[in-house]
Design an enzyme around this catalytic site. Structure first.
Site, mmCIF file in Angstrom:
data_model
loop_
_atom_site.group_PDB
_atom_site.id
_atom_site.type_symbol
_atom_site.label_atom_id
_atom_site.label_comp_id
_atom_site.label_asym_id
_atom_site.label_seq_id
_atom_site.Cartn_x
_atom_site.Cartn_y
_atom_site.Cartn_z
ATOM 1 N N ASP A 9 0.838 -1.195 0.000
ATOM 2 C CA ASP A 9 0.000 0.000 0.000
ATOM 3 C C ASP A 9 0.878 1.253 0.000
ATOM 4 O OD1 ASP A 9 -2.290 1.531 0.105
ATOM 5 O OD2 ASP A 9 -3.144 0.478 1.818
ATOM 6 N N GLU A 42 2.654 5.179 -3.938
ATOM 7 C CA GLU A 42 2.907 6.325 -4.817
ATOM 8 C C GLU A 42 4.253 7.007 -4.539
ATOM 9 O OE1 GLU A 42 0.230 6.292 -2.641
ATOM 10 O OE2 GLU A 42 -1.182 5.331 -3.989
ATOM 11 N N ASP A 91 -8.022 4.715 -3.301
ATOM 12 C CA ASP A 91 -9.130 5.020 -2.387
ATOM 13 C C ASP A 91 -10.222 5.812 -3.112
ATOM 14 O OD1 ASP A 91 -7.648 3.730 -0.520
ATOM 15 O OD2 ASP A 91 -7.004 5.523 0.550
#
Length: 682
Positions: free
Chosen positions: A394, A397, A464
């Site tokens: 997760d 980025e 998300d």
């Protein structure tokens, strides 16, 4: 001046150097620098096999270096060419670069506006512009001419409603739910990779295309020519790498929510699935199951015996995926050591904090090979050796609390110069470790990707996102764009991540439509933070392990009516697994997207280039998901060049027409091509 060095063609003028060389079949790599020499960093590209190019240099008179910028190349007496299969690059006497296919047609041409003898060219805009910013770094702007008839696809995942990108301006940077993968495919018969991980932008405007890197030592791009979209994508996959063969468990159903807080919760859900006779291949242990961010281990208060849990799940045929974040909290037992050894992302100014999530955190720096090894060793000792062999990477980025890209620095350079490489190196850290442990085909779930991520077993999901029909539309187009950009393993949070209330009938209908789409996605995965999350706000300040988990998000959580529909698609997915396996093998061997736009298989059908709400799931199955609220019939375009059969009604249609079909809540329109046989109906 033109110059040949081996199989490379160079253009040299003043302090500018341009190098063009063959790099893969029917492909060329171009680099431009104002420094003393080129950098040999290949970024997304793999080392090429030796290829002999055809090079021709003709210099019959002194070049007019500020003129002839748009003259007929056939009339130019000073030029240089390099040809590799179906693509040729031509410099004219002024150094302007044009790319042609094997028919002599122009694919792409630099856009210069500096001509002396034409008043309209007084703008003094260069096709290749580099302005110094610091040291050996430049702000690079590269301009190409536009074509009104051109259509552009790919470029990764952006949260907009466009599959075709002409007219779009895109940030070349990663954010939560945005993955910049800078490969574009053109209907003119070429593919183009901006092989530069710098933060920047690209604009595909009507009056020109403009690529910008905010800080770089050189321009670097790769271009390929092909007669069909599939040939172009396959050429690209050859030079950037292909996904491993997806393991069998990856093709089944994945159960996930925000979040299972204890091992008993996980076991209860898995046991109920099996008691109900439902298939499940993967269950996910999401974030904050750990003792602290940056400690990479189960919290023993909530997970007293993860090894026993994993063993029981394995006996049920279920794999455990564990969430890993790249954040390292100042309170972590590993923080000081990682700081001392230079394993953390740096800030150029201000406090050394890159994210705030129930603490002050700094991301680990996967561009540092020693940092990758350090983190993997923690993962191996605390997860792998207990039986966990799939990871949810997760925050890939990474998700800065403030996206001040100019304030962060990595081992490989400033974030402005190399920032987009982060998710590639994050995936590589785990891929390399898993391969060293003997795993043949690693698969890990990441929230971001860049060009080349696929070769490290990256399954990318769309972040998300919100729980709306508009969001569902965006994820469909994002998934198709990712496939064209070379990332064939994609998935979404079925139902969206946030905003879904399990007591809301409108949300339940959205969930069903998304579930149907998920069944015909590369990975079929239910996830989301469901409302009402009664304990979330109260518990979120309580510390690690006590963060709220939201409402239930299992297939039986929404009432019998909706459970019946979801059960239908759980078993449909199981029936078509042999077909899915063939598509995963094709992705592994050739880089073929598992889901792709209609034009990929039907490029001669011009209308197929304009369809953005349908797709092909492999070569034989056309999927037309319902992505609008309260829609119970929809129009479906059937591409010309094939015969089609409604998989539900078995009604047959010739291609090249639009038909209207029923789409009741339990039905996603599906069509089989040319007599293909798939067990859609039980």
């Amino acid at each position: 001046m033109f110059k040949q060095e081996g199989n490379k063609l160079l253009y040299l003028y003043d302090n500018e150097k341009v190098m063009v060389e063959p790099w893969g079949e029917n492909s060329l790599r171009v680099r431009v620098t104002h420094n003393s020499d080129f950098k040999n960093t290949d970024w997304a590209l793999l080392p090429p096999e030796s290829i002999e190019a055809e090079i021709e240099i003709v210099e019959s008179k002194k070049a007019d270096t500020d003129g002839l910028l748009e003259m007929n190349l056939d009339e130019d007496q000073n030029y240089a060419k390099i040809k590799n299969g179906k693509i040729t690059a031509v410099f004219n006497s002024a150094g302007v670069l044009t790319f042609k296919n094997d028919k002599g047609e122009i694919l792409l041409q630099e856009n210069w506006q500096r001509r002396k003898d034409n008043p309209s060219m007084s703008l003094k805009k260069s096709g290749r512009e580099m302005k110094a910013v610091e040291g050996e770094n430049y702000r690079a702007v590269y301009r190409f001419q536009a074509d009104d008839q051109e259509k552009i696809y790919g470029m990764g995942q952006y949260q907009h409603n466009y599959l075709e990108l002409k007219g779009c301006s895109l940030e070349l940077a990663h954010r939560n739910s945005q993955a910049s993968v800078p490969f574009m495919l053109s209907n003119k018969g070429y593919g183009f990779l901006w092989n530069n991980p710098a933060i920047g932008s690209v604009t595909f405007a009507k009056n020109g295309t403009e690529w910008i890197a905010k800080s770089t030592k050189q321009v670097d791009y790769w271009i390929t020519a092909g007669d069909q979209p599939a040939e172009i994508v396959e050429n690209y996959a050859e030079v950037t790498g292909k996904v491993p063969m997806m393991p069998d468990y990856g093709m089944g159903f994945w159960q996930c929510k925000l979040r299972y807080r204890t091992q008993e919760e996980v076991l209860e859900v898995a046991r109920k699935h099996k008691d109900l006779g439902l298939p499940m291949d993967v269950i996910v242990v999401d974030f904050f199951h750990w003792t602290q961010q940056g400690e990479y281990k189960f919290d023993p208060d909530c997970w007293p015996d993860p090894g026993a849990m994993i063993d029981e799940l394995e006996e049920m045929g279920i794999k455990v995926m564990v969430s890993v974040w790249p954040t390292v909290d100042y309170r972590s037992e590993n923080f000081e050591e990682m700081m001392e050894k230079g394993y953390l992302v740096r800030t150029e100014r201000g406090v050394r904090v890159t994210m705030q999530m129930f603490g002050q955190e700094v991301f680990f720096d996967p561009t540092n090979p020693e940092a990758r090894k350090y983190v993997w060793n923690k993962i191996k000792n605390n997860y792998w050796d207990k039986g966990v062999n799939i990871f949810w990477l997760d925050e890939a980025e990474p998700e800065y609390t403030e996206y001040d890209f100019d304030n962060y620095r990595y081992y490989l350079g400033s974030n402005l110069e190399v920032g987009n490489i982060y998710p590639v190196k994050y995936a590589k850290a785990f891929y390399d470790g898993m391969r060293e442990e003997g795993m043949e085909n690693p698969l890990n779930l990441l929230r971001c990707a860049w060009a080349g991520s696929q070769r490290y077993g990256a399954l990318v999901w769309s972040g998300d996102i919100d729980s709306t029909f508009n969001s569902l539309q965006r994820q469909l187009r994002a998934g198709l764009s990712m496939g064209i950009a070379g990332i064939p393993w994609v998935t979404t949070d079925i139902g969206g991540f946030q905003g879904g209330n399990i007591n809301d009938e409108d949300f339940k209908k959205l969930l069903i439509r998304w579930f149907e789409f998920g069944c015909f996605s590369p990975v079929f995965r239910l996830h989301g933070y469901r409302m009402p999350g009664s304990d979330f706000e109260n518990d979120m300040i309580s510390g690690i392990g006590k963060l709220g988990s939201g409402a239930e998000n299992e297939v039986w959580s929404y009432g019998e009516k909706y459970f019946k529909i979801m059960k239908k698609y759980l078993f449909l997915r199981e029936r078509i697994r042999p077909y899915i396996s063939k598509q995963m093998e094709k992705a592994h061997q050739d880089g073929t997207p598992v889901i792709r736009p209609l034009f990929y298989d039907f490029p001669e059908d011009q209308k197929s280039w304009d369809i953005d709400d349908q797709y092909l799931f492999g070569p034989d199955l056309l999927v037309a998901p319902v992505i609008e609220e309260e829609m119970y019939q929809r129009q479906v375009y059937l591409p010309a060049g094939a015969e089609w059969k409604d998989a539900w009604t078995e009604e047959e249609f010739s291609g090249g027409q639009t038909v209207t079909v029923k789409a009741e809540l339990d039905t996603i329109p599906l069509f089989l091509k040319d007599g293909a046989q798939l067990p859609i109906k039980a």
